[in-house]
Design a protein around this motif. Structure first.
Motif, short mmCIF file in Angstrom:
data_model
loop_
_atom_site.label_atom_id
_atom_site.label_comp_id
_atom_site.label_asym_id
_atom_site.label_seq_id
_atom_site.Cartn_x
_atom_site.Cartn_y
_atom_site.Cartn_z
N LEU A 1 0.84 -1.21 0.00
CA LEU A 1 0.00 0.00 0.00
C LEU A 1 0.87 1.25 0.00
O LEU A 1 1.94 1.26 0.62
N GLY A 2 0.37 2.29 -0.63
CA GLY A 2 1.09 3.57 -0.63
C GLY A 2 2.54 3.36 -1.07
O GLY A 2 2.81 2.80 -2.13
N GLY A 3 3.45 3.78 -0.20
CA GLY A 3 4.87 3.62 -0.51
C GLY A 3 5.26 2.17 -0.74
O GLY A 3 6.24 1.89 -1.45
N GLY A 4 4.52 1.22 -0.18
CA GLY A 4 4.81 -0.20 -0.40
C GLY A 4 4.51 -0.59 -1.84
O GLY A 4 5.29 -1.32 -2.48
N CYS A 5 3.41 -0.10 -2.37
CA CYS A 5 3.06 -0.34 -3.77
C CYS A 5 4.08 0.37 -4.65
O CYS A 5 4.55 -0.17 -5.66
N GLU A 6 4.45 1.58 -4.23
CA GLU A 6 5.41 2.37 -5.03
C GLU A 6 6.78 1.71 -5.04
O GLU A 6 7.46 1.68 -6.08
N LEU A 7 7.19 1.15 -3.92
CA LEU A 7 8.48 0.44 -3.87
C LEU A 7 8.43 -0.79 -4.78
O LEU A 7 9.36 -1.04 -5.55
N ALA A 8 7.35 -1.54 -4.71
CA ALA A 8 7.22 -2.73 -5.58
C ALA A 8 7.31 -2.31 -7.05
O ALA A 8 7.96 -2.97 -7.86
N MET A 9 6.69 -1.17 -7.38
CA MET A 9 6.69 -0.72 -8.78
C MET A 9 8.05 -0.18 -9.22
O MET A 9 8.28 0.02 -10.41
N MET A 10 8.96 0.07 -8.27
CA MET A 10 10.32 0.48 -8.65
C MET A 10 11.13 -0.71 -9.16
O MET A 10 12.18 -0.54 -9.77
N SER A 11 10.65 -1.93 -8.86
CA SER A 11 11.39 -3.13 -9.26
C SER A 11 11.31 -3.33 -10.77
O SER A 11 10.53 -2.65 -11.46
N ASP A 12 12.05 -4.30 -11.27
CA ASP A 12 11.97 -4.59 -12.71
C ASP A 12 10.68 -5.30 -13.05
O ASP A 12 10.12 -5.11 -14.11
N PHE A 13 10.23 -6.17 -12.15
CA PHE A 13 8.86 -6.67 -12.26
C PHE A 13 8.41 -7.22 -10.91
O PHE A 13 9.22 -7.52 -10.04
N ILE A 14 7.09 -7.30 -10.79
CA ILE A 14 6.49 -7.77 -9.55
C ILE A 14 5.95 -9.17 -9.77
O ILE A 14 5.20 -9.42 -10.72
N LEU A 15 6.34 -10.07 -8.88
CA LEU A 15 5.75 -11.40 -8.84
C LEU A 15 4.83 -11.38 -7.62
O LEU A 15 5.27 -10.99 -6.53
N ALA A 16 3.56 -11.75 -7.80
CA ALA A 16 2.60 -11.57 -6.71
C ALA A 16 2.13 -12.90 -6.16
O ALA A 16 1.91 -13.86 -6.93
N ALA A 17 1.93 -12.96 -4.86
CA ALA A 17 1.22 -14.08 -4.25
C ALA A 17 -0.27 -13.85 -4.46
O ALA A 17 -0.71 -12.72 -4.65
N ASP A 18 -1.04 -14.93 -4.37
CA ASP A 18 -2.49 -14.76 -4.56
C ASP A 18 -3.13 -13.96 -3.42
O ASP A 18 -4.30 -13.58 -3.49
N THR A 19 -2.36 -13.67 -2.39
CA THR A 19 -2.85 -12.85 -1.27
C THR A 19 -2.51 -11.37 -1.44
O THR A 19 -2.84 -10.56 -0.56
N ALA A 20 -1.81 -11.02 -2.52
CA ALA A 20 -1.32 -9.64 -2.64
C ALA A 20 -2.48 -8.65 -2.82
O ALA A 20 -3.48 -8.95 -3.46
N LYS A 21 -2.28 -7.47 -2.21
CA LYS A 21 -3.27 -6.39 -2.36
C LYS A 21 -2.50 -5.10 -2.60
O LYS A 21 -1.65 -4.72 -1.79
N PHE A 22 -2.81 -4.45 -3.70
CA PHE A 22 -2.10 -3.23 -4.08
C PHE A 22 -3.03 -2.03 -3.93
O PHE A 22 -4.20 -2.11 -4.30
#
Ligand code: HXC
Length: 257
Positions: free
Chosen positions: A106-127
């Motif tokens: 969430l917030g900066g957490g979503c923004e940090l994930a989006m700084m990566s080259d790509f996001i691999l998500a668990a089925d529990t992920a919430k953005f």
């Protein structure tokens, strides 16, 4: 190097970093930022490490920038400190890295994930970008990277309402590369990272620069940039090795030269 807000492990040529502030759902305060800046710089400088995975806990990748740290700061303090500018060191990481997201990003957490080259998500992920509920707005690139990733309609709805996107929607919207069962997230991320780590490293740097150029330049300029980098790769020992290995029907043996 010892860190207090992250746990770092090396798995052969892959660095695994776990955000570790469970009491605050991995909220990103200045200490976390300082440690991430150091460790991403160390990763870039360490030729033995060829891919990095950043993850959080089962419950939260990161629940945002640290609200308790931001609460007392007024405009002058934020402006003078250039609050959040340090994150540019993370986005400037030259070598590949993956965000493996379970639970809240969430917030900066979503923004940090989006700084990566790509996001691999668990089925529990919430953005989500719920900053509006705090009287502010995204401040670590979220309004820009989310819009480029998922388009205006979803980005605008998420920023204006704070609505969270679940993993299935995030995959449909191309925010994440793939969704995997939560129990397999870290293993799967390490597996993908090991595949990347086994690639010729100069070509990996070039792929990263090219794809990023698609976000930052027009099509014609991006295609020319790609072609020049492609030309340049033909000067490397790994190109000679890669094509020779193909013709000889054997795996390539990369030197990173
Ligand atoms: C500081 C946080 C935090 C955060 C959670 N915590 N998120 N601390 N900053 N971003 C703390 C809580 O205060 C609490 O500590 C502990 O973590 C557990 O959180 P709970 O709320 O009790 O957990 P739960 O009920 O399961 O709810 C989970 C949640 C909720 C839905 C993720 O914590 C939440 O809404 N968090 C804030 C999300 C958010 O707004 N993020 C954006 C931040 S702004 P205590 O000690 O109190 O028990 C941002 C960018 C700002 O990221 C850019 C503009 C300046």
């Amino acid at each position: 190097m010892t860190y207090t807000t992250v746990i770092v492990e090396q798995h052969d040529a892959v660095t695994l970093v776990r955000l570790n502030r469970p009491q605050a759902l991995n909220a990103l305060n200045s200490e976390v930022l300082g440690e991430l800046i150091q460790l991403f710089a160390a990763y870039d400088a360490d030729a033995s490490q060829r891919c990095l995975v950043l993850t959080g806990s089962e419950k939260a990748f990161a629940a945002g920038a640290d609200i308790k740290e931001m609460q007392p700061k007024d405009f002058s303090a934020m402006y003078v400190e250039n609050f959040f500018a340090g994150w540019e060191r993370v986005t400037n990481t030259r070598k590949p890295w993956i965000a493996a997201v379970a639970g809240y990003a969430l917030g900066g957490g979503c923004e940090l994930a989006m700084m990566s080259d790509f996001i691999l998500a668990a089925d529990t992920a919430k953005f989500g970008q719920p900053e509006i509920k705090l009287g502010v707005a995204p401040g670590m690139g979220g309004s820009q990277r989310l819009t480029r990733a998922v388009g205006k309609a979803k980005a605008m709805e998420m920023c204006l309402t704070g609505r969270m996107m679940d993993a299935a929607e995030a995959e449909r919207a191309s925010l994440v590369s793939r969704v995997v069962p939560a129990a397999e997230l870290v293993d799967e991320a390490l597996k993908v990272a090991a595949q990347i780590a086994a690639m010729p490293p100069l070509a990996a740097l070039a792929c990263k620069e090219m794809v990023n150029a698609a976000f930052e330049t027009g099509l014609q300029q991006g295609v020319v940039f790609e072609r020049r980098l492609f030309h340049a790769l033909n000067a490397t020992a790994d190109k000679v090795e890669g094509m020779t290995a193909f013709v000889d029907k054997r795996p390539g043996n990369w030197t990173g030269r």
